[in-house]
Design an enzyme around this catalytic site. Structure first.
Site, PDB file in Angstrom:
ATOM      1  N   LYS A   1       0.850  -1.194   0.000  1.00 54.82           N
ATOM      2  CA  LYS A   1       0.000   0.000   0.000  1.00 54.82           C
ATOM      3  C   LYS A   1       0.879   1.236   0.000  1.00 54.82           C
ATOM      4  O   LYS A   1       1.911   1.279   0.659  1.00 54.82           O
ATOM      5  CB  LYS A   1      -0.891   0.017   1.258  1.00 54.82           C
ATOM      6  CG  LYS A   1      -2.028  -0.985   1.210  1.00 54.82           C
ATOM      7  CD  LYS A   1      -3.004  -0.767   2.342  1.00 54.82           C
ATOM      8  CE  LYS A   1      -4.081  -1.822   2.328  1.00 54.82           C
ATOM      9  NZ  LYS A   1      -4.957  -1.801   1.145  1.00 54.82           N
TER      10      LYS A   1
ATOM     11  N   ARG B   1     -10.088 -11.695   1.125  1.00 53.72           N
ATOM     12  CA  ARG B   1     -10.908 -12.732   0.478  1.00 53.72           C
ATOM     13  C   ARG B   1     -10.227 -14.092   0.563  1.00 53.72           C
ATOM     14  O   ARG B   1     -10.894 -15.117   0.535  1.00 53.72           O
ATOM     15  CB  ARG B   1     -11.199 -12.324  -0.979  1.00 53.72           C
ATOM     16  CG  ARG B   1      -9.979 -12.138  -1.826  1.00 53.72           C
ATOM     17  CD  ARG B   1     -10.271 -11.380  -3.102  1.00 53.72           C
ATOM     18  NE  ARG B   1     -10.424  -9.942  -2.886  1.00 53.72           N
ATOM     19  CZ  ARG B   1     -10.700  -9.063  -3.834  1.00 53.72           C
ATOM     20  NH1 ARG B   1     -10.882  -9.460  -5.088  1.00 53.72           N
ATOM     21  NH2 ARG B   1     -10.811  -7.773  -3.561  1.00 53.72           N
TER      22      ARG B   1
HETATM   23  N1  BES Z   1      -8.201  -3.920   3.679  1.00 51.77           N
HETATM   24  C1  BES Z   1      -8.318  -3.498   2.342  1.00 51.77           C
HETATM   25  C2  BES Z   1      -9.620  -2.783   2.037  1.00 51.77           C
HETATM   26  C3  BES Z   1      -9.883  -1.480   2.716  1.00 51.77           C
HETATM   27  C4  BES Z   1      -9.683  -0.305   2.031  1.00 51.77           C
HETATM   28  C5  BES Z   1     -10.391  -1.434   3.986  1.00 51.77           C
HETATM   29  C6  BES Z   1      -9.971   0.901   2.649  1.00 51.77           C
HETATM   30  C7  BES Z   1     -10.664  -0.224   4.610  1.00 51.77           C
HETATM   31  C8  BES Z   1     -10.462   0.937   3.928  1.00 51.77           C
HETATM   32  C9  BES Z   1      -8.226  -4.712   1.408  1.00 51.77           C
HETATM   33  O1  BES Z   1      -7.471  -5.771   1.836  1.00 51.77           O
HETATM   34  C10 BES Z   1      -7.616  -4.224   0.132  1.00 51.77           C
HETATM   35  O2  BES Z   1      -6.494  -3.827   0.170  1.00 51.77           O
HETATM   36  N2  BES Z   1      -8.390  -4.242  -0.932  1.00 51.77           N
HETATM   37  C11 BES Z   1      -7.944  -3.822  -2.212  1.00 51.77           C
HETATM   38  C12 BES Z   1      -8.318  -4.899  -3.200  1.00 51.77           C
HETATM   39  C13 BES Z   1      -7.665  -4.793  -4.511  1.00 51.77           C
HETATM   40  C14 BES Z   1      -6.189  -4.999  -4.430  1.00 51.77           C
HETATM   41  C15 BES Z   1      -8.284  -5.845  -5.402  1.00 51.77           C
HETATM   42  C16 BES Z   1      -8.639  -2.501  -2.538  1.00 51.77           C
HETATM   43  O3  BES Z   1      -9.798  -2.332  -2.219  1.00 51.77           O
HETATM   44  O4  BES Z   1      -7.981  -1.635  -3.108  1.00 51.77           O
HETATM   45 ZN    ZN Z   2      -5.421  -5.648   1.337  1.00 51.91          ZN
END
Ligand code: BES
Ligand code: ZN
Ligand code: ZN
Length: 497
Positions: free
Chosen positions: A275, A348
């Site tokens: 991230k 997931r």
């Molecule tokens: N934990 C995050 C999702 C999230 C985003 C939670 C903002 C709370 C606030 C999740 O694991 C994630 O990183 N999701 C990605 C998925 C993508 C890589 C397919 C996302 O939503 O960008």
């Molecule tokens: Zn994630």
């Protein structure tokens, strides 16, 4: 705090809080307070219109009456969630000024546009939660307020016929607030204070205290069971994973069996697909797990007549030479193989093993998973509602109704077959990310659905926008305990259906 219901005022507390709603009941309530306090009604109506969150405090010298009276505005036709929110914010703002004995005046239909249970439940839940202090790790000694003392007393005055209902509502409001505060602590704790094994210990302790069984599977057992998806996420971690299984057997053999699965990512760096912004918020990536843990605790505490099973696959998602790499293929508990396109789509993966295990081992009548799963759901619904995904219309209606009643709202998004094609992998059974910038919350839901073995009553709740957000407790975002009230409201309904 000792909380007592009375159907007349024998002795006035030091401070009397009078919630007042706008509209038909406004004048009647003001008139009562005018009589009681000896202050002219017109002076009160001049200074206080009962707008939501409006507070008007005045002193009286009438013999035997509370010397301090707080009029608290509730706005027009306040729903349960409004009552709770307004009491919470009032308690938070005024806690240092409140004495150790206070009262809430709900006599003579002051509660016109809502049921007495909702008024009492909302007021107690709000008031107690408003005393929450987020400064867990501050070294300066905490200033506690009088209401937090052992000898604190809250008297609630209701009409005679509402007495029993009000008493039950007090218990519900108090039990809920106490568990919610514990859940806020879990979500607000940073990763170094809340690892997977610490989450497991919390579950063990809660189970012992409130009466549910907890089993924790460690790394070796997780491996033996073939939970490859869960292990894949844990590969980059210094911390052992924990697969937490909780079971509460309430009711009888006819009571519905409900399975809850919560995403327990104690910290989400994204893994090698690291991230780039706001990573510190990712201590809250166990918001789904927190909702499940809180619901287990509260259900057991309230002894709801239901058979409830909770599963929390817990690990952090970190970066290491051993981390899974984009392009890797991993196995899973279900036997299906997964191509990892993005290591940041880790929630997931743990849920795939969580729902497959729940389904196979416990065969629940209803299965619900909760997860802070996608940024995409935040794009779609913002911070107002969680995303609801299900093919079962009854379950959808029941969950949405529980959302509206509890104020922890849900909004349904589609699960049409055509979305699945984006998740098809060339080399494995499925891939973990579509690679497209569109409909990310839906394709994530389609991924989880693939591991539910076509369970006829499964729902997925994407709570990324609602589990962690703005509140009176913090300058920055903080936990919300979203899900605890939603799910217990839902469970109370299905247990009698
Ligand atoms: N934990 C995050 C999702 C999230 C985003 C939670 C903002 C709370 C606030 C999740 O694991 C994630 O990183 N999701 C990605 C998925 C993508 C890589 C397919 C996302 O939503 O960008
Ligand atoms: Zn994630
Ligand atoms: Zn995540």
């Amino acid at each position: 705090m000792n909380i007592q219901i009375h159907n007349f005022i024998e002795q006035y507390p030091n401070t009397l809080i009078v919630p007042v709603e706008k509209g038909s009941n406004y004048e009647k309530t003001i008139q009562q307070i005018a009589t009681l306090s000896g202050i002219e009604a017109s002076r009160l109506t001049n200074d206080f219109t009962a707008k939501a969150k409006e507070v008007h405090i005045f002193y009286t010298q009438n013999e035997g009456v509370s010397p301090k009276i707080c009029l608290l505005g509730l706005g027009e036709k306040p729903a349960f969630a409004e009552v709770l929110r307004i009491f919470r914010s009032f308690a938070f703002r005024y806690k240092s000024k409140l004495p150790k004995d206070i009262g809430i005046y709900l006599l003579n239909n002051a509660h016109a546009s809502n049921t007495i249970e909702n008024w009492v439940d909302g007021a107690v839940n709000g008031l107690l939660l408003g005393l929450y202090d987020i400064g867990l790790y501050k070294t300066k000694e905490k200033t506690t307020c009088a209401l937090q003392g052992q000898d604190a007393q809250l008297d609630i005055f209701v009409d005679g016929q509402a007495f029993t209902k009000a008493q039950m509502a007090v218990e519900n409001g108090r039990a809920t607030a106490e568990t919610q505060a514990r859940i806020l602590d879990l979500v607000n704790a940073p990763h170094n204070k809340m690892t997977a094994s610490m989450l497991a210990n919390w579950a063990m302790k809660s189970g012992k205290t409130y009466g549910f069984e907890t089993t924790v599977l460690g790394g070796a057992e997780i491996e033996l069971l073939g939970m490859g998806a869960m292990l894949a996420v844990n590969r980059g971690s210094e911390e052992a994973p924990a697969f937490i299984i909780m079971e509460y057997k309430g009711g009888n053999s006819d009571s519905p069996r409900v399975g809850l699965v919560g995403k327990g990512i104690t910290y989400d760096t994204g893994g090698l697909s690291i991230k780039t912004r706001n990573m510190h918020y990712m201590k809250s990536d166990m918001g789904g797990a927190a909702a499940v843990l809180g619901t287990m605790e509260l259900t057991a505490k309230l002894q709801l007549p239901i058979h409830l099973i909770g599963i929390v696959p817990a690990t952090d998602n970190c970066v290491d030479a051993k981390s899974i790499k984009p392009g890797d293929v991993v196995s899973s508990f279900s036997g299906k193989t997964i191509e990892i396109i993005d290591t940041d789509a880790e929630g997931r993966l743990v849920l795939a093993d969580g729902v497959a295990y729940m389904n196979k081992v416990f065969r629940p009548d209803i299965m619900i998973d909760l997860a802070t799963l996608t940024g995409s759901v935040v794009q779609a619904l913002g911070y107002e509602a969680g995303g609801l995904f299900t093919n079962n219309n009854d379950l959808s209606a029941q969950l949405q109704a529980a959302g509206d009643d509890s104020g922890e709202r849900l909004w349904q998004l589609p699960l049409w077959k055509s979305y699945f094609s984006d998740m098809q992998s060339d080399i494995a059974d499925i891939k973990n990310y579509s690679g497209k910038p569109t409909s990310g919350a839906i394709t994530a839901a389609k991924f989880i659905e693939f591991f539910t073995n076509e369970h006829p009553a499964w729902a997925h709740l994407d709570i990324a926008g609602v589990a962690f957000g703005g509140s009176e407790f913090a300058k920055d975002k903080s936990g919300t305990a979203y899900g605890v009230r939603l799910l217990t409201t839902f469970l109370k309904k299905v247990s009698i259906a």
